[in-house]
Design a protein around this motif. Sequence first.
Motif, PDB file in Angstrom:
ATOM      1  N   THR A  78     -85.972 -18.219   8.372  1.00  0.00           N
ATOM      2  CA  THR A  78     -85.824 -17.777  10.073  1.00  0.00           C
ATOM      3  C   THR A  78     -85.816 -16.226  10.251  1.00  0.00           C
ATOM      4  OG1 THR A  78     -83.258 -18.093  10.008  1.00  0.00           O
ATOM      5  CG2 THR A  78     -84.473 -19.920  10.043  1.00  0.00           C
ATOM      6  N   ASP A  79     -85.561 -16.020  11.491  1.00  0.00           N
ATOM      7  CA  ASP A  79     -85.422 -14.412  11.959  1.00  0.00           C
ATOM      8  C   ASP A  79     -84.033 -14.126  11.507  1.00  0.00           C
ATOM      9  OD1 ASP A  79     -87.836 -14.410  13.186  1.00  0.00           O
ATOM     10  OD2 ASP A  79     -87.324 -14.446  15.218  1.00  0.00           O
ATOM     11  N   GLU A  83     -83.446 -11.005   8.547  1.00  0.00           N
ATOM     12  CA  GLU A  83     -82.536  -9.781   8.914  1.00  0.00           C
ATOM     13  C   GLU A  83     -81.422  -9.926   7.913  1.00  0.00           C
ATOM     14  OE1 GLU A  83     -81.226  -6.655  10.842  1.00  0.00           O
ATOM     15  OE2 GLU A  83     -83.051  -7.800  11.595  1.00  0.00           O
ATOM     16  N   HIS A  84     -80.849 -10.873   7.454  1.00  0.00           N
ATOM     17  CA  HIS A  84     -79.810 -10.717   6.507  1.00  0.00           C
ATOM     18  C   HIS A  84     -80.214 -10.186   5.217  1.00  0.00           C
ATOM     19  CE1 HIS A  84     -76.621 -12.098   3.615  1.00  0.00           C
ATOM     20  NE2 HIS A  84     -77.328 -12.451   2.752  1.00  0.00           N
ATOM     21  N   ILE A  85     -81.592 -10.345   4.838  1.00  0.00           N
ATOM     22  CA  ILE A  85     -82.250  -9.861   3.657  1.00  0.00           C
ATOM     23  C   ILE A  85     -82.454  -8.328   3.799  1.00  0.00           C
ATOM     24  CG2 ILE A  85     -84.440  -9.603   2.422  1.00  0.00           C
ATOM     25  CD1 ILE A  85     -84.752 -12.621   2.728  1.00  0.00           C
ATOM     26  N   ILE A  86     -83.084  -8.120   4.947  1.00  0.00           N
ATOM     27  CA  ILE A  86     -82.902  -6.652   5.265  1.00  0.00           C
ATOM     28  C   ILE A  86     -81.527  -5.697   5.329  1.00  0.00           C
ATOM     29  CG2 ILE A  86     -83.563  -4.875   7.182  1.00  0.00           C
ATOM     30  CD1 ILE A  86     -85.919  -7.111   7.816  1.00  0.00           C
ATOM     31  N   GLN A  87     -80.593  -6.417   5.959  1.00  0.00           N
ATOM     32  CA  GLN A  87     -79.399  -5.636   5.881  1.00  0.00           C
ATOM     33  C   GLN A  87     -78.676  -5.677   4.486  1.00  0.00           C
ATOM     34  OE1 GLN A  87     -77.920  -4.295   8.464  1.00  0.00           O
ATOM     35  NE2 GLN A  87     -79.778  -4.961   9.661  1.00  0.00           N
ATOM     36  N   THR A  95     -79.726 -12.456  -6.020  1.00  0.00           N
ATOM     37  CA  THR A  95     -78.681 -12.930  -5.218  1.00  0.00           C
ATOM     38  C   THR A  95     -79.141 -13.008  -3.884  1.00  0.00           C
ATOM     39  OG1 THR A  95     -77.350 -11.272  -6.516  1.00  0.00           O
ATOM     40  CG2 THR A  95     -76.657 -11.784  -4.535  1.00  0.00           C
ATOM     41  N   LEU A  96     -80.240 -12.461  -3.399  1.00  0.00           N
ATOM     42  CA  LEU A  96     -80.762 -12.717  -2.029  1.00  0.00           C
ATOM     43  C   LEU A  96     -81.300 -14.003  -2.009  1.00  0.00           C
ATOM     44  CD1 LEU A  96     -82.374  -9.283  -1.239  1.00  0.00           C
ATOM     45  CD2 LEU A  96     -80.322 -10.285   0.264  1.00  0.00           C
ATOM     46  N   THR A 107     -91.426 -13.089  -4.276  1.00  0.00           N
ATOM     47  CA  THR A 107     -92.251 -12.733  -3.585  1.00  0.00           C
ATOM     48  C   THR A 107     -91.994 -12.595  -2.381  1.00  0.00           C
ATOM     49  OG1 THR A 107     -93.635 -13.565  -5.423  1.00  0.00           O
ATOM     50  CG2 THR A 107     -94.934 -12.755  -3.538  1.00  0.00           C
ATOM     51  N   THR A 108     -91.421 -13.853  -1.782  1.00  0.00           N
ATOM     52  CA  THR A 108     -91.084 -13.682  -0.319  1.00  0.00           C
ATOM     53  C   THR A 108     -89.708 -12.668   0.091  1.00  0.00           C
ATOM     54  OG1 THR A 108     -91.544 -16.090  -0.045  1.00  0.00           O
ATOM     55  CG2 THR A 108     -90.386 -15.188   1.457  1.00  0.00           C
ATOM     56  N   ILE A 109     -89.084 -12.484  -0.591  1.00  0.00           N
ATOM     57  CA  ILE A 109     -88.107 -11.485  -0.444  1.00  0.00           C
ATOM     58  C   ILE A 109     -88.807 -10.176  -0.182  1.00  0.00           C
ATOM     59  CG2 ILE A 109     -86.175 -10.200  -1.225  1.00  0.00           C
ATOM     60  CD1 ILE A 109     -85.346 -13.269  -0.491  1.00  0.00           C
ATOM     61  N   LYS A 110     -89.716  -9.899  -1.471  1.00  0.00           N
ATOM     62  CA  LYS A 110     -90.506  -8.521  -1.336  1.00  0.00           C
ATOM     63  C   LYS A 110     -91.174  -8.273  -0.321  1.00  0.00           C
ATOM     64  CE  LYS A 110     -91.246  -8.378  -6.299  1.00  0.00           C
ATOM     65  NZ  LYS A 110     -92.294  -8.103  -7.674  1.00  0.00           N
TER      66      LYS A 110
END
Length: 125
Positions: A78-79, A83-87, A95-96, A107-110
Motif C-alpha cells: 500500500t502507499d 512510505e514506511h519503507i522510505i522513512q 527488518t523492513l 527486490t520489492t524493497i529495493k
Amino acid sequence: IDLEDFCAKASAGRKSNGELSPPIRAAICALIGTGRSVQAVAKLFGTSRHAVMNAVERWNTAQTFESAPKPGRPEALTDAEKEHIIQNQHLTQRTLMEQVGGKVSKTTIKRVLRKHRKDSMRMQR
C-alpha cells in the motif's frame, strides 16, 4: 452559480491526461443531458471531446460514474507501507520486510527505494 467557475474548480486538481473523477463524470453527463454540445462541455472542463464521450458512454452502458477496475496484478504494498519503507530506509532490508508483514521480497524493497531516489532527483532539477 457561475458554470465556468464551477467547472474550473471541479477539475482543478486533475493531472493532464489524468482520469476523470466520478463527480466530474456526473457533471459532464448532466450538462450533456441539458443539451450542451460535447465540444462545449469538453472546453468547460478542460478535457478532450473523447473523454466527454467516454463519460457519457460509461453512464449509458454501466449506469455508473465509477472507474472500471484496472487490469494487471495488484500492487504488493500500500502507499502507507511504501512510505514506511522510505522513512525507515536506514534499517536492513530484512527488518523492513518483517515490518510490512513479510509479504514482499528484498527486490520489492529495493524497487521502492530506487523509485523514491529517482523521483527525488527529478524534483531537485
